[in-house]
Design a protein around this motif. Structure first.
Motif, short mmCIF file in Angstrom:
data_model
loop_
_atom_site.label_atom_id
_atom_site.label_comp_id
_atom_site.label_asym_id
_atom_site.label_seq_id
_atom_site.Cartn_x
_atom_site.Cartn_y
_atom_site.Cartn_z
N LEU A 1 0.81 -1.18 0.32
CA LEU A 1 -0.19 0.12 0.08
C LEU A 1 0.88 1.41 0.27
O LEU A 1 0.48 2.09 -0.48
CB LEU A 1 -0.68 -0.16 0.94
N GLU A 2 1.75 1.22 0.96
CA GLU A 2 2.36 2.46 0.93
C GLU A 2 3.75 2.31 -0.90
O GLU A 2 3.84 4.07 -0.98
CB GLU A 2 4.24 2.33 2.32
N SER A 3 3.80 1.11 -1.24
CA SER A 3 4.39 1.58 -2.58
C SER A 3 3.56 2.36 -3.95
O SER A 3 4.08 3.00 -4.58
CB SER A 3 5.10 0.54 -2.87
N ARG A 4 2.14 2.19 -2.64
CA ARG A 4 0.82 2.39 -4.46
C ARG A 4 0.56 3.92 -4.23
O ARG A 4 0.05 4.74 -4.67
CB ARG A 4 -0.39 1.99 -3.59
N LEU A 5 1.14 4.33 -2.77
CA LEU A 5 1.21 6.23 -2.69
C LEU A 5 1.42 6.50 -3.53
O LEU A 5 0.37 7.83 -3.99
CB LEU A 5 1.37 6.69 -0.99
N PRO A 6 3.04 6.75 -4.45
CA PRO A 6 3.38 7.70 -5.50
C PRO A 6 2.47 7.79 -6.49
O PRO A 6 2.09 8.69 -6.82
CB PRO A 6 4.58 7.58 -5.40
N ASP A 7 1.71 6.81 -6.99
CA ASP A 7 1.15 6.64 -7.43
C ASP A 7 -0.77 6.97 -7.88
O ASP A 7 -1.38 7.88 -8.50
CB ASP A 7 0.90 4.53 -8.11
N TYR A 8 -1.19 6.64 -5.92
CA TYR A 8 -2.05 7.90 -6.53
C TYR A 8 -1.75 8.98 -6.06
O TYR A 8 -3.07 10.15 -6.95
CB TYR A 8 -2.83 6.96 -4.41
N ASP A 9 -0.83 10.20 -5.80
CA ASP A 9 0.01 11.34 -5.70
C ASP A 9 -1.09 11.36 -6.87
O ASP A 9 -0.93 12.24 -7.23
CB ASP A 9 1.21 11.28 -4.75
N ASN A 10 -0.23 11.06 -7.70
CA ASN A 10 -0.13 11.21 -8.94
C ASN A 10 -1.11 11.46 -9.72
O ASN A 10 -2.03 12.38 -10.28
CB ASN A 10 1.09 10.44 -9.97
N LEU A 11 -1.92 10.15 -9.29
CA LEU A 11 -3.08 9.51 -9.91
C LEU A 11 -4.60 11.04 -10.17
O LEU A 11 -5.50 11.09 -10.45
CB LEU A 11 -3.97 8.07 -10.23
N PHE A 12 -3.98 11.40 -8.69
CA PHE A 12 -5.48 11.48 -7.70
C PHE A 12 -5.27 12.68 -6.89
O PHE A 12 -5.40 14.29 -7.23
CB PHE A 12 -6.54 10.51 -6.74
#
Lengths: 192, 380
Positions: B188-199
């Motif tokens: 989940l932590e590794s996904r956060l940068p993706d979430y930041d960029n997407l959302f």
């Protein structure tokens, strides 16, 4: 808790001990129970909010004590300053079941009073929204009262249907199916 | 039966029209109706209308045994069921004077935080879809599924766990479970940068959500706002820290705040809370193996359990805000009265009506999702 909050707490404890109509009991850390006469409660809440920082109305609960013929109203208020919760209990007669609204003190009261009026039939004078909210299509007695028996109501207005589809009969023929008949499963019908 | 001060609604003037959002609408969280009076695309007034999900929990619970009610309580709010179980159990334990073993308390914290993460991921998805970004919703639901997998392994149930009972938790963790929780947290932590960029840093979201549904701190306190919505107005209040329960006083975590009080600030607070929840879960994983002991205090025969007479008011911090149970016992086998106070009782009714006034049609759904209003909590 900082120095100011502690002083406020001590001041409030002394004050509450002095008021005759209020009975104070500390239940545990951060929880205090006050038993108040019905005519003194709005004034007490005004004091708690205005002078003692209890600005957050967490909930209003109604309890139907049918044996005593009374409704108990409990106002749970929280102070962000002293970080403690006061539950102020008061009792009103079951008939006619009317009380004063505290909406002018606490805005969230509007929701809880509307809810209590709908579920218990306690009318709050001065509450802004008392129209139906959840039970819009219900015109029976207030259902949360202890004298409203849900099961008796269902028996009166609905027909019980036995659910025995063919596949269940086949299972039963093989010795399976529901081991305990539904009637006996229900705890409320247990006789002891 | 009409209330005494009931007045029929007068017909709206000709330049106004009415729009009903819900009870079955993608812009509404659950079955809930929001009736708007509009002038052009501006909302003049919104009226919340509940009752589509009323199941009468409080009445049902009066007719069932103390232990049977555990199967009912998580159903009150679907996306975040664990706080319901825990707070009801805490109330029964307070009535009985039961001491919960320390290991059970840590296990409860573990579940509470996992549930909070899952609920926040769901809410981000909701907020994203009301602003037209559906990818984030799919991502959020898919990542939430990994937490549901953990719950399935732990309790057998994906959504309703019924794992916390008065006295503790049902079972200890299965072998290797903590390792899988840790791996999920890393993921989940590794996904956060993706979430930041997407959302979260997406200019579409920033433009849509900034300045929408602004709630200042004074109004928020007046309207009884709690949880992330209150913290988005700058007040660092959290039941976990300020009215501690379980072992939260032994854990290190920050209470994130924002000052703007708008839809964007509320979502940013939830994102920061998700990071803090991961931090708490990691502390639990680290500490749990050292904590010995049973996971359940001995309770009497649950089918003939008479809870001593008394009353208890317990509060926990759910993902939506303050969740409280008031439980009264008259010394019998069933509760005399239970009352649940969900955070959405304020957020979905008075706060939503307040914020909708003057908003534009397209922002109403966004306001509702950023308040994280859960209609089943209102209906019960």
């Amino acid at each position: 808790m900082n120095q100011g909050s502690r002083e406020l707490q001590v001041w409030l404890d002394d004050l509450l001990a002095e008021i005759e109509q209020v009975e104070m009991r500390r239940k545990r850390e951060r929880r205090m129970r006050l038993d108040v006469d019905a005519d003194a409660l709005p004034t007490l809440l005004e004091l708690l909010k205005g002078k003692a920082s209890y600005v957050h109305l967490s909930a209003i609960t109604c309890v139907d004590w049918i044996a005593e013929g009374e409704f108990e109203l409990i106002y749970h208020v929280w102070s962000y300053e002293t970080q403690s919760l006061i539950s102020a209990h008061t009792r009103i007669p079951r008939e006619p079941g009317r009380y004063l609204s505290v909406y002018d003190l606490y805005k969230p009261a509007a929701f809880f009073e509307r809810d209590i009026y709908e579920m218990f039939g306690v009318y709050f004078e001065g509450s802004p929204f008392m129209e139906k909210f959840i039970l819009t299509e219900w015109d029976g007695p207030p259902p949360m009262r202890k004298d409203f028996d849900s099961e008796a109501y269902i028996n009166q207005f609905f027909n019980w249907q036995e659910y025995r589809p063919d596949w269940l009969k086949e299972l039963e023929a093989q010795g399976g199916g529901i081991a305990i008949p539904p009637d006996e499963q229900r705890y409320s019908r247990r006789e002891d | 039966m009409r209330p005494e001060n009931y007045q029929a609604r007068s017909h709206p003037p000709s330049h106004e029209y009415e729009l009903f959002i819900g009870p079955n609408h993608p812009g509404i969280e659950g079955n809930y109706a929001f009736k708007l009076r509009l002038h052009g695309d501006r909302v003049i007034e919104g009226k919340a209308d509940a009752g589509y999900l009323h199941r009468g929990f409080e009445k049902l619970m009066e007719g069932r045994l103390w232990i049977q009610n555990i199967a009912l309580v998580p159903r009150i709010c679907v996306p975040d069921p664990v706080p319901m179980e825990v707070s009801y159990s805490l109330a029964v334990e307070e009535l009985c004077g039961l001491e919960v073993p320390e290991r059970a308390q840590w296990l409860r914290v573990l579940q509470l935080e996992l549930s909070r993460i899952a609920a926040h991921l769901f809410t981000f998805g909701g907020h994203a879809s009301t602003t037209g970004m559906y990818t984030n919703m799919f991502w959020g639901v898919a990542d939430r599924d990994r937490i549901l997998d953990l719950f399935e392994e732990l309790s057998g149930g994906r959504v309703y766990h019924i794992f916390n009972i008065p006295g503790g938790v049902r079972r200890d963790v299965p072998p290797g479970f903590l390792g899988r929780v840790a791996a999920t947290m890393d993921y989940l932590e590794s996904r956060l940068p993706d979430y930041d960029n997407l959302f979260f840093r997406n200019q579409v979201l920033v433009d849509r959500a900034k300045g929408v549904g602004v709630l200042d701190q004074e109004t928020a306190l007046e309207l009884g706002v709690t949880g992330p919505n209150l913290r988005a107005t700058g007040l660092a209040f959290d039941v976990r820290r300020d009215d501690p329960y379980l072992v939260y006083d032994q854990l290190e975590f920050d209470i994130p705040t924002e000052s703007a009080g708008d839809a964007y600030a509320r979502t940013l607070v939830r994102r920061a809370e998700l990071v803090q929840s991961i931090r708490i879960v990691r502390q639990v994983i680290e500490r749990l193996p050292e904590i010995p002991g049973p996971v359940r205090a001995p309770i009497p025969n649950p089918l003939a359990w008479k809870v001593p007479a008394g009353e208890a008011y317990t509060r926990v911090e759910s993902s939506k805000g303050e969740l409280a149970w008031y439980v009264v016992s008259d010394g019998g086998e069933k509760p005399y009265r239970v009352h649940v106070r969900g955070a959405s009782m304020m957020h979905a009714v008075q706060v939503l009506e307040h914020l909708a006034r003057g908003a534009r049609i397209e922002d109403v759904a966004q306001i509702m999702f950023t308040l994280d209003a859960c209609p089943p909590e209102v209906d019960r």
